[in-house]
Motif scaffolding. Structure first.
Motif, PDB file in Angstrom:
ATOM      1  N   TYR A  15       0.829  -1.205   0.000  1.00  0.00           N
ATOM      2  CA  TYR A  15       0.000   0.000   0.000  1.00  0.00           C
ATOM      3  C   TYR A  15       0.869   1.263   0.000  1.00  0.00           C
ATOM      4  N   ALA A  18       2.533   2.222  -3.364  1.00  0.00           N
ATOM      5  CA  ALA A  18       1.561   2.804  -4.291  1.00  0.00           C
ATOM      6  C   ALA A  18       1.195   4.226  -3.878  1.00  0.00           C
ATOM      7  N   PHE A  19       0.998   4.451  -2.576  1.00  0.00           N
ATOM      8  CA  PHE A  19       0.620   5.778  -2.097  1.00  0.00           C
ATOM      9  C   PHE A  19       1.750   6.781  -2.302  1.00  0.00           C
ATOM     10  N   LEU A  22       1.626   7.877  -5.876  1.00  0.00           N
ATOM     11  CA  LEU A  22       0.473   8.753  -6.091  1.00  0.00           C
ATOM     12  C   LEU A  22       0.742  10.148  -5.557  1.00  0.00           C
ATOM     13  N   ARG A 125      -3.578  -3.101  -7.674  1.00  0.00           N
ATOM     14  CA  ARG A 125      -3.758  -1.963  -6.778  1.00  0.00           C
ATOM     15  C   ARG A 125      -2.753  -0.859  -7.092  1.00  0.00           C
ATOM     16  N   LEU A 126      -1.491  -1.233  -7.255  1.00  0.00           N
ATOM     17  CA  LEU A 126      -0.473  -0.229  -7.558  1.00  0.00           C
ATOM     18  C   LEU A 126      -0.789   0.452  -8.888  1.00  0.00           C
ATOM     19  N   TYR A 129      -3.495   3.045  -8.418  1.00  0.00           N
ATOM     20  CA  TYR A 129      -2.982   4.290  -7.842  1.00  0.00           C
ATOM     21  C   TYR A 129      -2.292   5.138  -8.911  1.00  0.00           C
ATOM     22  N   VAL A 132      -4.957   6.786 -10.978  1.00  0.00           N
ATOM     23  CA  VAL A 132      -5.545   7.921 -10.260  1.00  0.00           C
ATOM     24  C   VAL A 132      -4.623   9.135 -10.363  1.00  0.00           C
TER      25      VAL A 132
END
Length: 888
Positions: A15, A18-19, A22, A125-126, A129, A132
């Motif tokens: 997580y 990825a964050f 972003l 998931r990555l 991100y 996004v």
């Protein structure tokens, strides 16, 4: 071992990585001197947290299956070692530290991706991100495009932020620079296209046609005004733009939904960045993407599809060549800038060809190798060129042939891993449709992700032949992430669908040994106190930087976004610390967490240093010297390698000019030279310090000599001469770095004239003539652009020795004044006429011409000159005097 904590930490790392990508992509901040400092801080501080947790996971599961990783880890570790060794032997390690740290973080991000992105769920998931981040950046970029097209300054527009239209028609979104934004889009466009193809695998030709139409429509909207001129429809520009953009967006929304709109927006934004390097990278990624599809995807190998792909790639290449040719002619300066920089970089690389000059040393060494053309292209003299505009040249300069070879090894390794895995992932299985009875190929989703990452990897590498976005965190972090993701899909093959499946495959984990619970409680409490105090300090200082909620909407919105991002990030990190702390069963895990606080504190200090530097500049402009000095002192305390702060402190002392400021100013400039011996205009500023000190000494001498040749007067005279000679020494040093800066010639010439005056006063006419000759030589050298025209600087074959001059009205006036002073009346008159040729309305020069003609007995010319002066300045006191006080 503590495998439960390792598993928990691994999940948070997937997580967190990825964050980080972003947040780095969409963050932008103006309360620091460098608007991109927030991106650097995100990478440094969040990177520290990720790296710390990663090492915690490794320690908690030290007997993981390392043999599977080593073939892929090895080139990455070699690149890391190359950077560290290169930094160790750099001559100026302070300014090089930032570049070395980036290498450390970039490689660790690749290693984290390689080990922790081990399920398809994490990979998706990555990627989400990243999508996004692309959506936020491209939507805002499109808003900037509309804003400039229809609401140019000073008209209020759609963009609410203070940096609105900072680059004119070129958009930059959340990246602070069009080139960085373009490189980001080059990387993410193939990802979007691959997901589009995955979603519409049954209709690949429609995806191909759409992608081509997106390029065509983007180009049309970008150059719509030029396209309407031959049709005499310029007045319809707004209507046509709205109809074309609206209809196209409506169609692709219905046909391709979110991904289609996103692909079009990224393509449009790439066009409007006007970055030719990004265009090349985009086209390279686009063409390579479809060639990979043609080569490796058997389900797309029908004759019709193959012909369509071949035609599409040729059409795209031809279109790109034509567009690049047109815009290269419009903005040839960027090509000239790059060629001159590349030549200088090659010369720098020859200093230590085998092991290089040291990572991050380019900006320190480059001023001594910079070509004069650069000053003319930039039209500035107080700016730095930080990088070589070609990643491969810069790696060669930094790390020599050895480091360059390792860099090529990394590229080759992950390229081969990618295409081989792509071949394996696209083998597929022929299965029979239970309804139709026809056989078809099944799709492995990893094939499309590998297609995306390999083409993005290559596109970025192509872009970096003419840019150095790899050196900046906004886009540089992506190359290594792509390498890590490519390696992850190879290492973790077969890749589990979800974390739950992977955990089930590994089986239940034993609890492992645990330290005394009381010791763990104490360690947890210490961790809470340390991180709690650090968090309080960060939030308090961030509140000081933010200030109260401002009134303008754009600034208020930025204020709210900044606080939201800060609180979300800090809150998430604190929550992860709490969960991991509760899970830890070994004290050594807490020690790793405590060690993290050291770099976190340093990197937060770097952020605050940039904020204080911004304040220092503000107070300098207000001439609030003490407040400026106080803020600059905070800068260098928090970041001792902040070269500009030392330089600006020296400038403040020079401008303030109180008792003792001479020594204080020189002390600051010497600090600059210890870490950056050729920093911008520091030598010129040092020369200015001694020029002003000499002026003070001359005034003191003039005051003392009225009482006779006293020892004090003689000492003042000798000190004045010493100071002015010292200023000439520094002016000459700067001349060796920048032979274009006109004030350097003007001030050095003025000093020679003053020394000539002192020599005549001492009864040394020969010495005085030498100084006069030196001053005249300086003026002529500036006017004739002597250094610009030497063969070694003619790297572009421009023949500057024949056609390039620095003709300046002020410099011709200086030359005329010097000749007038020396009694050379005709040469002086010639220089004045040249000055008037450059600036015909210079009243001061016209008065000198009138005076000269009077001395030469040319009364008719005198009268004509005064009539011209009266026409330009009828109320001038000398005009009123000459014409008997009558203004007209």
């Amino acid at each position: 071992m503590d495998r439960l904590t390792a598993r928990l930490t691994s999940r948070y790392l997937s997580y967190g990585l990825a964050f980080l990508y972003l947040l780095t992509s969409i963050s932008f901040y103006l309360h620091t001197y460098d608007s991109a400092q927030v991106k650097i801080t995100v990478v440094q501080m969040m990177g520290t947290v990720l790296v710390g947790f990663w090492y915690l996971a490794l320690v908690c599961d030290w007997d993981a299956r390392w043999k599977e990783y080593w073939p892929v880890y090895l080139p990455l570790l070699a690149a890391l070692a190359s950077g560290l060794i290169s930094f160790a032997h750099a001559d100026y390690r302070g300014p090089s530290l930032d570049e070395c740290l980036r290498r450390v973080f970039y490689i660790h991000f690749a290693l984290i991706a390689l080990r922790e992105i081990n399920t398809l769920q994490r990979l998706k998931r990555l990627t989400l991100y990243l999508l996004v981040a692309t959506a936020v950046a491209s939507i805002y970029g499109f808003i900037q495009f509309i804003d400039y097209k229809f609401f140019q300054q000073p008209t209020p527009g759609l963009d609410p932020f203070v940096w609105r239209q900072a680059f004119g028609p070129r958009i930059f979104s959340t990246f602070g620079n069009p080139n960085f934004f373009g490189n980001f889009l080059v990387i993410l466009t193939p990802v979007i296209l691959a997901l589009l193809l995955k979603r519409h695998a049954e209709h690949p030709i429609s995806v191909l046609v759409f992608s081509l139409s997106a390029i065509g429509v983007s180009a049309l909207l970008y150059q719509l005004d030029a396209a309407l001129i031959p049709l005499h429809l310029e007045s319809w520009s707004t209507t046509v733009f709205t109809l074309v953009a609206g209809a196209y967006l409506f169609w692709i929304t219905l046909r391709f939904s979110f991904l289609g709109v996103l692909f079009f927006l990224t393509t449009e934004c790439v066009a409007v960045t006007e970055s030719k390097g990004a265009w090349i990278g985009y086209i390279a990624a686009f063409v390579l993407f479809w060639l990979l599809v043609l080569r490796y995807f058997p389900q797309f190998r029908s004759d019709q599809i193959r012909r369509s792909i071949r035609r599409a790639t040729w059409v795209t290449l031809v279109f790109a060549i034509v567009a690049l040719s047109i815009f290269s002619r419009r903005r040839v300066e960027s090509i000239r800038f790059r060629v001159c920089t590349w030549v200088s970089t090659w010369e720098m690389a020859q200093l230590h060809p085998l092991w290089g000059n040291g990572i991050g040393t380019f900006r320190i060494l480059y001023p001594a190798f910079r070509r004069p053309q650069i000053f003319h292209i930039e039209a500035k003299h107080n700016t730095e060129t930080d990088h070589a505009e070609d990643e491969y040249w810069e790696v060669l300069q930094d790390e020599g042939i050895i480091g360059f070879g390792i860099f090529i090894w990394v590229i080759t390794t992950f390229s081969l891993l990618g295409v081989r895995a792509l071949s394996r992932f696209t083998e597929g299985l022929s299965i029979r449709d239970p309804v139709s009875g026809k056989r078809r190929m099944s799709d492995d989703p990893r094939a499309f992700y590998m297609l995306a990452f390999v083409s993005a990897f290559w596109g970025m590498l192509m872009h970096n032949f003419m840019d150095v976005s790899l050196r900046f965190v906004s886009s540089g972090i992506f190359l290594w992430l792509l390498a890590g993701l490519i390696g992850a899909m190879v290492v973790h093959d077969p890749m589990a669908e979800t974390d739950a499946q992977r955990d089930a495959r590994e089986g239940s984990l034993p609890p492992g040994e645990s330290h005394n619970p009381g010791v763990l409680v104490v360690a947890g409490a210490v961790t809470a106190v340390l991180f709690g105090f650090f968090t309080f300090t960060v939030l308090r200082q961030f509140n000081d930087v933010q200030g109260p909620l401002p009134d303008p909407f754009g600034e208020a919105l930025l204020w709210l976004i900044a606080w939201a991002a800060m609180l979300i990030t800090v809150g998430a990190v604190c929550w992860v610390l709490y969960r991991v702390g509760r899970s830890l069963r070994q004290v050594y895990g807490f020690i790793i967490l405590w060690v993290m606080l050291v770099p976190l504190n340093i990197f937060w200090g770097y952020f605050m240093a940039d904020a204080y530097h911004n304040r220092g500049i503000y107070f300098s402009k207000q001439q609030n010297w003490q407040a400026a000095l106080d803020n600059y002192q905070k800068v260098v305390t928090l970041n001792p390698n902040y070269i500009m702060a030392f330089y600006f402190r020296g400038n403040v002392y020079t401008d303030r000019w109180q008792s003792g400021d001479v020594d204080l100013a020189m002390q600051e400039y010497k600090r600059v030279w210890r870490i950056a011996p050729n920093y911008v205009q520091s030598h010129h500023q040092a020369g200015l310090v001694y020029l002003k000190k000499g002026q003070d000494g001359r005034r003191q001498f003039d005051a003392l000599r009225t009482h006779g040749p006293t020892p004090e007067a003689i000492n003042a005279l000798m000190q004045t001469k010493a100071d002015w000679n010292e200023s000439l020494m520094y002016f000459q040093k700067y001349h060796g770095l920048d032979p274009v800066f006109e004030p350097n010639y003007t001030r050095a010439g003025w000093v020679h004239i003053q020394l000539a005056d002192l020599a005549k006063m001492e009864g040394k006419p020969a010495e005085a003539e030498q100084h006069y000759d030196a001053a005249e030589a300086l003026y002529k050298e500036s006017l004739h652009a002597t250094i610009c025209g030497v063969p070694e600087n003619d790297v572009l074959g421009e023949h500057w020795s024949r056609n390039h001059r620095h003709f300046s009205g002020e410099m011709f006036e200086n030359l005329g004044n010097l000749r007038y002073m020396r009694g050379r009346l005709e040469p002086a008159l010639k220089a004045y006429r040249m000055s008037l040729w450059v600036d015909p309305n210079n009243v001061r020069v016209l008065k000198n011409v009138a005076s000269l003609n009077a001395r030469l007995g040319r009364q008719q010319d005198v009268q004509a000159t005064w009539l011209r002066i009266r026409q330009l300045a009828p109320q001038d006191p000398d005009v009123l005097k000459v014409f008997s006080g009558k203004p007209g």
